[in-house]
Motif scaffolding. Structure first.
Motif, short mmCIF file in Angstrom:
data_model
loop_
_atom_site.label_atom_id
_atom_site.label_comp_id
_atom_site.label_asym_id
_atom_site.label_seq_id
_atom_site.Cartn_x
_atom_site.Cartn_y
_atom_site.Cartn_z
N PHE A 30 0.84 -1.21 0.00
CA PHE A 30 0.00 0.00 0.00
C PHE A 30 0.87 1.25 0.00
O PHE A 30 0.57 2.23 -0.70
N ALA A 31 1.93 1.23 0.81
CA ALA A 31 2.82 2.40 0.87
C ALA A 31 3.46 2.63 -0.49
O ALA A 31 3.55 3.77 -0.97
N GLY A 34 0.96 4.11 -2.65
CA GLY A 34 0.71 5.48 -2.25
C GLY A 34 1.77 6.43 -2.80
O GLY A 34 1.48 7.56 -3.19
N VAL A 35 3.02 5.95 -2.83
CA VAL A 35 4.11 6.80 -3.32
C VAL A 35 4.07 6.90 -4.85
O VAL A 35 4.24 7.97 -5.43
N PHE A 38 -8.63 2.89 -1.06
CA PHE A 38 -7.39 3.63 -1.31
C PHE A 38 -7.01 3.63 -2.79
O PHE A 38 -6.53 4.62 -3.31
#
Lengths: 130, 211
Positions: free
Chosen positions: B50-51, B54-55, B203
């Motif tokens: 997820f990170a 996200g980036v 997300f």
């Protein structure tokens, strides 16, 4: 809750007489149906918000769907995964709290650092490229 | 001083300063806790993915953006498939608690159908995207998208394989203690995947279309 927790004890092969192991809580039809109903509502609202644009601003919609998503995760944890502070003598809750801390550090850390890295890069629009 | 303490311990040797945990645990008594710990480590795998998304999720490399690619009504159908499979697995667990193997197998079969429908829709979505040129190689956004959603899909695939295995187990050996334990582990796994999917549709899909 404790009566619920002890009802499912035959799965463990040992009795519930020692204090550190409250066992796996028994599932109930009411619990599953409540969780399902809440999940349907909490899924439908964010999809509706994004597809209709009812809130007007993008920021407000983003905050709303993130909050609704977080609430739905809690609903799933409680009604489907039967998370209670007493399950397995509190060890599942401890593991969960530790994991949440790690997840929050990973996500906020990555997004925060990389956002600043991006915005602090030398500004260059396509016309300046060689 | 030390001898006194030692003697005090000797005389009051019943007072222990650690958890006296030497009673017998029945077979599989700690399986569910152990499986929960595995799920938490899996949770960290997804957190990293997820990170990453996200980036990289905004780096389109002049390629297609989420708004061009994602079909929200289809994602809503997909989400409901997974949600239905969660509740039907719940019904299977309820029948298991009542020791009704045949009804349990029926609900497990329904769960498999919903899980299979989810996978089918997801794979057709992937195929459609790749057909339009939105391959994982196209941009950082698409690489991270396929990695995150693909990893989730892979988990669902293995969940279905596990479910088939357990159907055969219960069919041949009945609802033994070991099989009940396995069914409860798979229950946690399956509901956990639904929890991860909440993160994905919020997300990735909804925020992506919003962006």
């Amino acid at each position: 809750m404790s009566t619920d927790a002890h009802a499912g004890h035959d799965l463990h092969g040992h009795g519930g007489d020692h204090g550190h192991d409250a066992g796996h809580p028994e599932s109930t039809l009411g619990g599953y149906l409540t969780g399902f109903f809440l999940s349907v509502v909490l899924t439908a609202i964010p999809f509706w918000l994004v597809m209709s644009g009812a809130l007007g601003s993008k920021e407000a919609t983003a905050v709303a769907i993130l909050v609704l998503g977080a609430v739905q995760i809690v609903v799933h944890m409680v009604f489907f995964l039967h998370m209670t502070p007493s399950a397995e003598g509190g060890w599942t809750m401890m593991a969960l709290i530790f994991t949440i801390v790690m997840v929050v550090i990973t996500l906020t850390g990555s997004l925060w650092v990389m956002y600043h890295l991006n915005t602090n890069m030398m500004p260059m629009d396509p016309s300046q490229l060689p | 001083m030390t001898t006194m303490t030692a003697e005090a311990v000797k005389t009051e040797d019943k007072r222990l300063f650690y958890v006296a945990d030497e009673h017998e645990h029945g077979e599989g008594g700690s399986t569910l806790l152990g499986f929960w710990l595995y799920l938490m480590s899996d949770c960290l795998v997804f957190a990293v993915l997820f990170a990453t998304y996200g980036v990289l999720g905004g780096s389109y490399a002049a390629g297609p953006s989420p708004r061009d690619l994602f079909d929200l009504p289809l994602v809503a159908v997909n989400t409901s498939m997974l949600l239905f499979s969660s509740i039907t697995y719940g019904f299977a667990v309820l029948e298991m608690q009542k020791n009704r193997a045949n009804r349990m197998l029926l609900w497990l079969f329904v769960t498999m159908l919903f899980g299979g429908a989810f996978l089918g829709i997801e794979l057709s979505e992937f195929a459609h995207m790749i057909h339009e040129g939105a391959t994982p190689q196209r941009s950082a956004f698409l690489s991270s998208f396929f990695t995150l959603v693909g990893t989730h899909g892979l988990h669902v695939t293995f969940g279905i394989i596990w479910m088939i295995t357990l159907v055969i187990q219960v069919w041949k050996f009945g609802l033994s203690e070991a099989n009940k334990r396995r069914l409860l582990c798979l229950s946690m796994f399956w509901h956990f995947l639904d929890v991860v999917w909440i993160g994905v549709f919020t997300f990735v899909y909804l925020m992506g279309v919003l962006r």
